[in-house]
Design a protein around this motif. Structure first.
Motif, PDB file in Angstrom:
ATOM      1  N   MET A 318      23.645  85.450  11.033  1.00  0.00           N
ATOM      2  CA  MET A 318      22.892  85.783  12.233  1.00  0.00           C
ATOM      3  C   MET A 318      23.807  86.405  13.296  1.00  0.00           C
ATOM      4  O   MET A 318      23.483  87.411  13.920  1.00  0.00           O
ATOM      5  N   ILE A 322      24.067  90.121  15.097  1.00  0.00           N
ATOM      6  CA  ILE A 322      24.080  90.346  16.549  1.00  0.00           C
ATOM      7  C   ILE A 322      25.288  91.201  16.941  1.00  0.00           C
ATOM      8  O   ILE A 322      25.182  92.121  17.762  1.00  0.00           O
ATOM      9  N   THR A 330      17.440  96.308  17.159  1.00  0.00           N
ATOM     10  CA  THR A 330      16.601  95.202  16.676  1.00  0.00           C
ATOM     11  C   THR A 330      16.947  94.935  15.209  1.00  0.00           C
ATOM     12  O   THR A 330      17.318  95.847  14.470  1.00  0.00           O
ATOM     13  N   MET A 354      21.369  81.262  21.485  1.00  0.00           N
ATOM     14  CA  MET A 354      20.707  82.528  21.169  1.00  0.00           C
ATOM     15  C   MET A 354      19.370  82.641  21.893  1.00  0.00           C
ATOM     16  O   MET A 354      19.004  83.708  22.392  1.00  0.00           O
ATOM     17  N   LEU A 359      17.672  86.532  22.846  1.00  0.00           N
ATOM     18  CA  LEU A 359      17.846  87.401  21.687  1.00  0.00           C
ATOM     19  C   LEU A 359      16.701  87.295  20.680  1.00  0.00           C
ATOM     20  O   LEU A 359      16.447  88.225  19.922  1.00  0.00           O
ATOM     21  N   VAL A 360      16.025  86.153  20.668  1.00  0.00           N
ATOM     22  CA  VAL A 360      14.990  85.918  19.657  1.00  0.00           C
ATOM     23  C   VAL A 360      13.681  86.562  20.099  1.00  0.00           C
ATOM     24  O   VAL A 360      13.125  86.221  21.143  1.00  0.00           O
ATOM     25  N   ASP A 361      13.206  87.504  19.307  1.00  0.00           N
ATOM     26  CA  ASP A 361      11.986  88.250  19.647  1.00  0.00           C
ATOM     27  C   ASP A 361      10.762  87.670  18.941  1.00  0.00           C
ATOM     28  O   ASP A 361       9.717  87.488  19.542  1.00  0.00           O
ATOM     29  N   TRP A 381      13.692  85.949  10.941  1.00  0.00           N
ATOM     30  CA  TRP A 381      14.052  86.013  12.353  1.00  0.00           C
ATOM     31  C   TRP A 381      14.117  87.489  12.754  1.00  0.00           C
ATOM     32  O   TRP A 381      14.793  88.285  12.102  1.00  0.00           O
ATOM     33  N   LEU A 383      15.495  89.630  15.812  1.00  0.00           N
ATOM     34  CA  LEU A 383      16.329  89.554  17.001  1.00  0.00           C
ATOM     35  C   LEU A 383      16.366  90.914  17.695  1.00  0.00           C
ATOM     36  O   LEU A 383      16.289  91.959  17.043  1.00  0.00           O
ATOM     37  N   ARG A 385      18.413  92.880  21.030  1.00  0.00           N
ATOM     38  CA  ARG A 385      19.373  92.823  22.122  1.00  0.00           C
ATOM     39  C   ARG A 385      18.839  93.494  23.386  1.00  0.00           C
ATOM     40  O   ARG A 385      19.452  93.383  24.452  1.00  0.00           O
TER      41      ARG A 385
END
Length: 509
Positions: A318, A322, A330, A354, A359-361, A381, A383, A385
């Motif tokens: 993960m 990032i 994404t 996180m 960061l978690v969408d 997941w 993610l 930014r």
């Protein structure tokens, strides 16, 4: 209510695979796949060569005065040059001869020599004593029938489809090991439809046989985008899987220059250190305990969110993702469900950091039995930014939870797949939530837009079921006794399958 298996008419890919699998006899699927997929690749590049060769022979228009045997003519059109003795027509004429194994190996060698970008990629295993030469000849005859009489573009598409189908079938036959090189199409398609990689840099640091890249390119084509607008980057630690990937890409004309191999892997030897990708799609090994975490305790990738445990690579993958995301980038990563709730060995603290960093969408819970290689429950997941600068709706402090447990249908007794309608429905849910003016609504038991405060109440556990709730039961009109009888029969079937599996396991020990 669970959908029943769909009745299907057998298509070309299925017919070919059944015939090819019969020729396998006692050979292990892990070895046999290289033989079959190598031949399909050879058929593809030979067909592409013959198409251009014929144009050069005719010498009309732009091809006037061209030399049909000039290697540069083919390189200029991004077509592999195939020497005369390596062309499919030549191999087909020798298919019944005892020397066919040596002939195929020689063809592979010659193609690599004339096309340096494929050096060391093609299988040269056909002359081995354990390969039945009569069966090899039959296999060449069989693959020679792919797309006979079709136009070149259609032929390429069919061969690409056959290659993709065979990859999936070999993954199924290999079981657990098959997951090392193949991500089920349902999952790859869902991730690309949700992320929409129209243009930019697409990265997969655990790329397997390249399914994420193929689907990204297919997505662009189907949505009338330009293939020149995306570039792909990847890394794979298993050399034989890497070779499958490069052939898979070449079959579709995708540039694999930036897809690399080394046996140390992405953690110990990151070959794209400076890359900041617009899209990252990956399906790394679940709960990998052998990722050399003890050698990377002070790695820069862990500085912001915390050091992942040496015994589980989930949060290392993960954070690797990032680290490589561009400011508006994404990414989607498939992980075991344990990553959503584990609080051992600093994982809970990393997850909290996180979430707090916004960061978690989106979190998508996947249904059981989508994978060929594991029964471990899985999730994706997503993610981001740049949740406030990515061109979509600003959604600071929000996370979308989706539970797809009731989606899909059983393709056979062991494997579930999503329909195209399922994938569109799930992707549309995300887009309605993410896009400006998307008209998103929570649906009990399926999706929920949660706030940071909601997540804090659940102590940063991200299991979608906690947020979406349980759907309201609908009265289906079936009497209780009938339901119980049905469930009892299903339980008996499952127990019988379990007993058979146990017997097979004991036999193999």
């Amino acid at each position: 209510m669970e959908k029943e298996s769909k009745p299907k008419n057998e298509n070309l890919e299925q017919t070919l695979f059944k015939a090819a699998d019969k020729l396998r006899k006692n050979m292990d699927a892990a070895e046999y796949k290289h033989i079959v997929l190598g031949l399909i690749f050879l058929k593809y590049i030979s067909d592409s060569f013959e198409e251009l060769h014929q144009k050069l022979v005719t010498g009309e228009g732009d091809y006037e005065g061209s030399d049909p045997e000039d290697v540069d003519e083919y390189r200029g059109e991004n077509v592999f040059f195939v020497p005369p003795h390596a062309r499919w027509s030549s191999l087909l004429s020798k298919a019944k001869q005892p020397s066919i194994g040596q002939d195929v190996d020689a063809a592979m060698e010659a193609i690599e020599k004339q096309n340096p970008r494929m050096k060391g990629i093609l299988p040269k295993v056909y002359a081995r004593p354990n390969i039945d030469k009569q069966c090899l000849g039959q296999l060449i005859d069989l693959i020679g029938n792919i797309a006979v009489g079709a136009e070149a573009d259609k032929s390429k598409d069919i061969i690409g489809r056959v290659y993709e189908y065979f990859l999936g079938q070999f993954a199924s036959l290999e079981g657990k090991k098959g997951g090392q090189f193949y991500t089920p199409k349902s999952i790859v398609q869902l991730m690309t439809e949700m992320l929409e990689p129209y243009k930019g840099r697409v990265f997969d640091p655990a790329c397997g046989s390249g399914g994420m890249f193929v689907m990204s390119e297919k997505f662009v084509t189907e949505h009338q985008g330009r293939l020149d607008d995306i570039s792909i980057f990847g890394q794979e630690s298993n050399q034989t899987t890497y070779r499958l990937c490069r052939m898979n890409l070449a079959i579709r004309g995708i540039d694999g220059t930036h897809v690399t191999w080394n046996n140390e892997g992405s953690f110990l030897n990151d070959q794209h250190k400076d890359l900041k990708a617009d899209f990252i799609l990956m399906n790394p090994p679940f709960n990998d305990s052998d990722w050399s975490g003890e050698l990377l305790e002070n790695d820069a990738r862990w500085k912001k969110y915390g050091r992942p445990p040496a015994g589980n690579a989930n949060f290392a993958w993960m954070q690797h993702m990032i680290y490589h995301l561009a400011p508006k980038g994404t990414g989607g990563i498939v992980l075991a469900n344990g990553s959503l709730s584990s609080n051992t060995s600093n994982e809970g603290e990393i997850r909290k950091a996180m979430v707090e960093a916004d960061l978690v969408d989106c979190i998508v819970m996947l249904p059981k039995q989508l994978f060929y290689n594991t029964g471990i429950p899985a999730c994706v997941w997503f993610l981001n930014r740049g949740k406030n600068i990515d061109g979509h709706r600003k959604r600071k402090g929000e996370i979308l939870f989706i539970d797809t447990g009731q989606k899909g249908y059983m393709e056979d007794r062991t494997h579930r797949v999503f329909t195209d309608e399922d994938i569109k429905y799930i992707a549309d849910t995300y887009h309605k939530w993410r896009n400006k003016g998307g008209k998103y609504k929570d649906i009990k038991g399926y999706c929920k837009s949660a706030t940071l405060e909601d997540v804090q109440k659940y102590k940063y556990i991200l299991t979608p079921g906690r947020y979406v709730g349980i759907p309201d039961e609908e009265d289906d009109g079936i009497p209780f006794d009938e339901k119980m009888a049905k469930y009892t029969d299903e339980l008996k079937e499952q127990m019988e399958e379990g007993r058979k599996l146990d017997k097979n396991i004991k036999k193999s020990l």
